[in-house]
Motif scaffolding. Structure first.
Motif, PDB file in Angstrom:
ATOM      1  N   PRO A  52     -10.042  -9.833   0.057  1.00  9.94           N
ATOM      2  CA  PRO A  52      -8.700  -9.428   0.512  1.00  9.94           C
ATOM      3  C   PRO A  52      -7.601 -10.136  -0.290  1.00  9.94           C
ATOM      4  CG  PRO A  52     -10.108 -10.003   2.364  1.00  9.94           C
ATOM      5  CD  PRO A  52     -10.823 -10.443   1.141  1.00  9.94           C
ATOM      6  N   TYR A  53      -6.468  -9.453  -0.421  1.00 10.62           N
ATOM      7  CA  TYR A  53      -5.306 -10.026  -1.111  1.00 10.62           C
ATOM      8  C   TYR A  53      -4.054  -9.302  -0.630  1.00 10.62           C
ATOM      9  CZ  TYR A  53      -5.692  -5.790  -3.971  1.00 10.62           C
ATOM     10  OH  TYR A  53      -5.766  -4.485  -4.385  1.00 10.62           O
ATOM     11  N   ILE A  54      -2.903  -9.815  -1.059  1.00  7.86           N
ATOM     12  CA  ILE A  54      -1.626  -9.177  -0.739  1.00  7.86           C
ATOM     13  C   ILE A  54      -0.960  -8.755  -2.056  1.00  7.86           C
ATOM     14  CG2 ILE A  54      -0.290 -11.348  -0.759  1.00  7.86           C
ATOM     15  CD1 ILE A  54       1.323 -10.269   1.618  1.00  7.86           C
ATOM     16  N   THR A  55      -0.208  -7.663  -2.047  1.00  4.40           N
ATOM     17  CA  THR A  55       0.471  -7.183  -3.253  1.00  4.40           C
ATOM     18  C   THR A  55       1.900  -7.730  -3.304  1.00  4.40           C
ATOM     19  OG1 THR A  55       1.398  -5.202  -2.227  1.00  4.40           O
ATOM     20  CG2 THR A  55      -0.851  -5.033  -3.116  1.00  4.40           C
ATOM     21  N   THR A  56       2.528  -7.602  -4.462  1.00  6.41           N
ATOM     22  CA  THR A  56       3.907  -8.073  -4.613  1.00  6.41           C
ATOM     23  C   THR A  56       4.854  -7.304  -3.705  1.00  6.41           C
ATOM     24  OG1 THR A  56       3.466  -8.670  -6.921  1.00  6.41           O
ATOM     25  CG2 THR A  56       5.772  -8.492  -6.271  1.00  6.41           C
ATOM     26  N   SER A  57       4.670  -5.979  -3.610  1.00  7.53           N
ATOM     27  CA  SER A  57       5.561  -5.183  -2.753  1.00  7.53           C
ATOM     28  C   SER A  57       5.394  -5.559  -1.283  1.00  7.53           C
ATOM     29  CB  SER A  57       5.320  -3.686  -2.956  1.00  7.53           C
ATOM     30  OG  SER A  57       4.004  -3.341  -2.585  1.00  7.53           O
ATOM     31  N   GLU A  58       4.149  -5.873  -0.884  1.00  8.26           N
ATOM     32  CA  GLU A  58       3.909  -6.297   0.498  1.00  8.26           C
ATOM     33  C   GLU A  58       4.517  -7.679   0.759  1.00  8.26           C
ATOM     34  OE1 GLU A  58      -0.310  -3.836   0.852  1.00  8.26           O
ATOM     35  OE2 GLU A  58      -0.314  -6.001   0.542  1.00  8.26           O
ATOM     36  N   LEU A  59       4.414  -8.559  -0.242  1.00 13.27           N
ATOM     37  CA  LEU A  59       5.015  -9.893  -0.114  1.00 13.27           C
ATOM     38  C   LEU A  59       6.533  -9.785  -0.006  1.00 13.27           C
ATOM     39  CD1 LEU A  59       4.938 -12.962  -0.101  1.00 13.27           C
ATOM     40  CD2 LEU A  59       4.728 -12.919  -2.609  1.00 13.27           C
ATOM     41  N   ARG A  60       7.103  -8.858  -0.773  1.00  8.31           N
ATOM     42  CA  ARG A  60       8.550  -8.659  -0.706  1.00  8.31           C
ATOM     43  C   ARG A  60       8.962  -8.195   0.694  1.00  8.31           C
ATOM     44  NH1 ARG A  60      12.766  -5.131  -1.248  1.00  8.31           N
ATOM     45  NH2 ARG A  60      14.481  -5.874  -2.567  1.00  8.31           N
ATOM     46  N   LYS A  61       8.199  -7.283   1.273  1.00  5.22           N
ATOM     47  CA  LYS A  61       8.508  -6.778   2.612  1.00  5.22           C
ATOM     48  C   LYS A  61       8.293  -7.869   3.665  1.00  5.22           C
ATOM     49  CE  LYS A  61       8.149  -2.283   4.873  1.00  5.22           C
ATOM     50  NZ  LYS A  61       7.467  -0.994   4.894  1.00  5.22           N
ATOM     51  N   LEU A  62       7.247  -8.665   3.473  1.00  2.00           N
ATOM     52  CA  LEU A  62       7.013  -9.800   4.369  1.00  2.00           C
ATOM     53  C   LEU A  62       8.202 -10.762   4.318  1.00  2.00           C
ATOM     54  CD1 LEU A  62       3.819 -11.955   4.744  1.00  2.00           C
ATOM     55  CD2 LEU A  62       5.926 -13.058   4.041  1.00  2.00           C
ATOM     56  N   MET A  63       8.704 -11.010   3.106  1.00  2.00           N
ATOM     57  CA  MET A  63       9.862 -11.907   2.958  1.00  2.00           C
ATOM     58  C   MET A  63      11.093 -11.313   3.639  1.00  2.00           C
ATOM     59  SD  MET A  63      10.971 -14.816   1.848  1.00  2.00           S
ATOM     60  CE  MET A  63      10.142 -15.528   0.423  1.00  2.00           C
ATOM     61  N   GLN A  64      11.285 -10.007   3.519  1.00  2.00           N
ATOM     62  CA  GLN A  64      12.395  -9.351   4.223  1.00  2.00           C
ATOM     63  C   GLN A  64      12.276  -9.563   5.730  1.00  2.00           C
ATOM     64  OE1 GLN A  64      11.863  -5.319   2.424  1.00  2.00           O
ATOM     65  NE2 GLN A  64      14.074  -5.393   2.141  1.00  2.00           N
ATOM     66  N   TRP A  65      11.052  -9.412   6.250  1.00  2.00           N
ATOM     67  CA  TRP A  65      10.813  -9.645   7.683  1.00  2.00           C
ATOM     68  C   TRP A  65      11.169 -11.075   8.061  1.00  2.00           C
ATOM     69  CZ3 TRP A  65       7.271 -13.277   9.540  1.00  2.00           C
ATOM     70  CH2 TRP A  65       7.118 -13.298  10.935  1.00  2.00           C
ATOM     71  N   LYS A  66      10.669 -12.035   7.288  1.00  2.00           N
ATOM     72  CA  LYS A  66      10.896 -13.459   7.575  1.00  2.00           C
ATOM     73  C   LYS A  66      12.385 -13.791   7.574  1.00  2.00           C
ATOM     74  CE  LYS A  66       9.996 -18.033   5.513  1.00  2.00           C
ATOM     75  NZ  LYS A  66      11.275 -18.337   4.844  1.00  2.00           N
ATOM     76  N   LEU A  67      13.101 -13.299   6.582  1.00  2.00           N
ATOM     77  CA  LEU A  67      14.523 -13.620   6.454  1.00  2.00           C
ATOM     78  C   LEU A  67      15.381 -12.877   7.479  1.00  2.00           C
ATOM     79  CD1 LEU A  67      14.864 -13.620   2.553  1.00  2.00           C
ATOM     80  CD2 LEU A  67      14.543 -15.583   4.072  1.00  2.00           C
TER      81      LEU A  67
END
Length: 216
Positions: A52-67
């Motif tokens: 399993p891994y995470i993609t850059t676009s998913e990380l970007r969306k995760l960061m949007q959620w966090k912020l």
């Protein structure tokens, strides 16, 4: 709700209020971002077998959620948006393979620019909520009385507290993960914040309004 509270019913109530607390903040896209983070992202990550891994676009969306759920810091979003796809995949793959060693997993993720222990914790929580809770300010204050220290050492102390609380609540017949504990604490903090804002709103003076009516 105090962190030391051992009443599982109180914790369940706080956790069940989480979706309504998310909605009550009235922040742009937060409801859909939270749906992505809590439900869609874990499924996407786990579908990528055997590694399993995470993609850059998913990380970007995760960061949007966090912020959006917390404090808005646009530079972090810029940093993760420009990360190399292969690097994000490699770092997250290694991190997930390190579990249950959370210290090593966090260290693998923080090689990525813009990803500190707090963002790394969000990545791990999406993959393994039964091990790693998200390092939110609200839960940090409740568990450790501190939300200013975002070090790995502080996160490990936070994990220990939330894992212990999850076991305590689960021993009473509930099913709580450390991530459930974090969401319950965040939900409770938001509930208290909303209640205090309502208390501070100016209340209409009934005597003045009745006088105006008589004058009319």
């Amino acid at each position: 709700m105090d962190f030391e509270c051992s009443d599982v019913g109180v914790w369940k109530e706080a956790l069940s209020a989480y979706p309504s607390r998310i909605r009550s903040l009235n922040k742009p896209n937060l409801v859909s971002l939270d749906e992505f983070y809590c439900n869609e992202l874990p499924s996407l990550i786990h579908q990528r077998n055997p590694n399993p891994y995470i993609t850059t676009s998913e990380l970007r969306k995760l960061m949007q959620w966090k912020l959006t759920r917390g404090k808005w810091r646009p530079r972090l979003l810029d940093f993760v948006s420009s990360l190399d796809e292969a690097l994000v995949k490699s770092a997250s793959e290694k991190a997930f393979q390190c579990l249950p060693d959370i210290s090593k997993a966090i260290s693998e993720l923080t090689v990525l620019k813009g990803v500190g222990p707090a963002t790394a914790s969000a990545i791990l929580a999406a993959f393994a909520p039964h091990f790693a809770p998200f390092m939110s300010d609200e839960a940090m204050v409740a568990a450790l009385c501190n939300s200013k220290d975002y070090s790995l050492k502080q996160y490990l102390a936070f994990v220990n507290k939330l894992q212990t609380k999850a076991k305590e609540l689960s021993s009473q017949g509930a099913s709580f993960t450390p991530s459930d504990v974090e969401r319950a604490l965040w939900s409770c903090a938001m509930g208290n914040l909303l209640a205090s804002q309502l208390d501070q709103e100016p209340k209409a003076n009934p005597s003045r309004s009745s006088k105006r009516k008589r004058k009319n």
